[in-house]
Design an enzyme around this catalytic site. Structure first.
Site, PDB file in Angstrom:
ATOM      1  N   HIS A  96     -28.853  -5.771 -38.737  1.00  0.00           N
ATOM      2  CA  HIS A  96     -30.017  -6.654 -38.564  1.00  0.00           C
ATOM      3  C   HIS A  96     -31.103  -6.336 -39.606  1.00  0.00           C
ATOM      4  O   HIS A  96     -32.239  -5.988 -39.274  1.00  0.00           O
ATOM      5  CB  HIS A  96     -30.579  -6.530 -37.145  1.00  0.00           C
ATOM      6  CG  HIS A  96     -29.604  -6.888 -36.071  1.00  0.00           C
ATOM      7  ND1 HIS A  96     -29.121  -8.165 -35.898  1.00  0.00           N
ATOM      8  CD2 HIS A  96     -29.003  -6.123 -35.115  1.00  0.00           C
ATOM      9  CE1 HIS A  96     -28.274  -8.183 -34.883  1.00  0.00           C
ATOM     10  NE2 HIS A  96     -28.184  -6.960 -34.398  1.00  0.00           N
ATOM     11  N   ASP A 270     -33.755  -9.293 -32.313  1.00  0.00           N
ATOM     12  CA  ASP A 270     -33.042  -8.437 -33.273  1.00  0.00           C
ATOM     13  C   ASP A 270     -33.199  -8.955 -34.699  1.00  0.00           C
ATOM     14  O   ASP A 270     -33.083  -8.186 -35.655  1.00  0.00           O
ATOM     15  CB  ASP A 270     -31.557  -8.368 -32.931  1.00  0.00           C
ATOM     16  CG  ASP A 270     -31.247  -7.273 -31.917  1.00  0.00           C
ATOM     17  OD1 ASP A 270     -31.919  -6.237 -31.944  1.00  0.00           O
ATOM     18  OD2 ASP A 270     -30.329  -7.463 -31.101  1.00  0.00           O
TER      19      ASP A 270
END
Length: 372
Positions: A96, A270
């Protein structure tokens, strides 16, 4: 290949990168696996289970990072873990990166080969290593939202499904992908009034075919988002642009106009979140309030059900772990375009176009970076 599995150190993260069953698969192929003592305790997997599967149990993560050719994890490496990475070492985990410049810089500096679960693709155009956790997070989003809608937890004090003679809660789901589909499934099962908003008519058609008339489908426009978010009791943010930062679809002004005591569960956190008012939270301190609206923005939601999540994730990752181990990372990545799409950073270069664009780095073709 020597494969290492450290214990996850992110707050309230109990998942583990390899189960004993997958360790056995790797050892049967002639590979060696070392795991940190206690890495599976949070999901009921004792060190003895790993030893029976052929793993070498070691005392510290330092030994794993110093010796393993490939590190298999679940969550993005924390700052102290990133310092232990070394050139040409393979890191296979969720990353991420698009909203985390510090992590990206550390991975670039490490010289490691960093492959992100969330950008590995499939022939169908899906994200096979993100999908299992998206399924879990989508289902959990309704569970969490219903909990925080209770008055005792600061919410509006409404029952998601209502009762005879009393309207159910209105649940609005932004995004009709994997997260959205599973959120809709649970919300409809609890008899809520469910609305899903997506910019893909094909996605809306697929949801209509799956769930039928009880589901309300809306094409995504700014007007539609403002209209339905401001009347929602529970808002689920399930928007995803693979590898990139999530678009900010819900403005701070829209949040200001929402009902006091309503709840936002931003599963997209995220990737930075799809609400302007969203910021990352943890399982220890999962919510905060902005303009009377409860925000639940836990960055590792599936970590709350780690046993389910661990086995679901391991089912999906095993073929790719085996390919990397059996062929070596260069051959495995060059032969499989879908695995190559997972390569985010290699030999000090950013190899994912969305990450490079989001953070202002030069994009380098993965094949070129692997030859560096």
């Amino acid at each position: 290949m020597l494969i290492g599995v450290p214990t996850e150190i992110k707050v309230r993260e109990y998942r583990v990168g390899l189960t004993p069953a997958n360790v056995r698969e790797l050892t049967e192929h002639g590979h060696k696996v070392m795991v940190q003592a206690g890495c599976g305790e949070g999901v009921g997997l004792a060190d003895a289970h790993y030893q029976a599967a052929g793993a070498n149990v070691v005392a510290s993560e330092r030994e794993i990072f110093a010796n393993a050719e490939m590190i298999v994890k679940v969550k993005e490496p924390q700052p102290e873990e990133r310092k232990k990475l070394r050139p040409n070492q393979v890191l296979f985990t969720y990353l991420h990166l698009a909203h985390d410049e510090e992590e990206t810089r550390d991975l670039i500096d490490s010289g490691a080969i960093c492959i992100a679960y969330e950008t590995v693709t499939s022939d169908s155009g899906g994200l096979p290593l993100l999908a299992p956790m998206s399924e879990v997070a989508g289902r959990m989003s309704i569970q969490a939202g219903a909990y925080f809608l209770e008055k005792a937890h600061g919410g509006l004090g409404v029952l998601l499904g209502g009762v005879p003679g009393v309207d159910p809660a209105k649940v609005v789901v932004l995004g009709g992908g994997v997260v959205g589909t599973h959120a809709v499934h649970i919300a409809l099962g609890m008899a809520a009034d469910v609305w899903v908003i997506d910019r893909s008519v094909d996605a809306l058609r697929a949801l209509w075919r799956q769930f039928g008339r009880p589901l309300n489908t809306v094409f995504s426009t700014r007007d539609a988002i403002e209209q339905h978010c401001t009347t929602a009791d529970l808002l689920i943010g399930g928007v995803l642009v693979p590898g990139a930062a999530a678009p900010k679809l819900v403005t701070a002004e829209t949040v200001r106009r929402m009902k006091p005591g309503s709840v936002i569960v931003d599963v997209a956190i995220d990737q930075g979140g799809c609400c302007e008012t969203s910021r990352p939270t943890t399982h220890d301190d999962p919510t905060y309030v902005v303009d009377g609206v409860i925000h639940y923005c836990v960055t590792n939601m599936p970590g709350a059900v780690p046993r389910t999540s661990t086995f679901a994730l391991n089912n999906a990752t095993l073929p790719f772990v085996l390919a990397l181990a059996n062929k070596g990372h260069r051959r495995a990545l060059m032969e499989d375009k879908h695995l190559r799409n997972g390569l985010n950073v290699a030999n000090g270069r950013v190899t994912n176009r969305a990450v490079a664009s989001a953070l202002g780095y030069k994009f380098v073709d993965p094949a070129e970076a692997l030859q560096a």
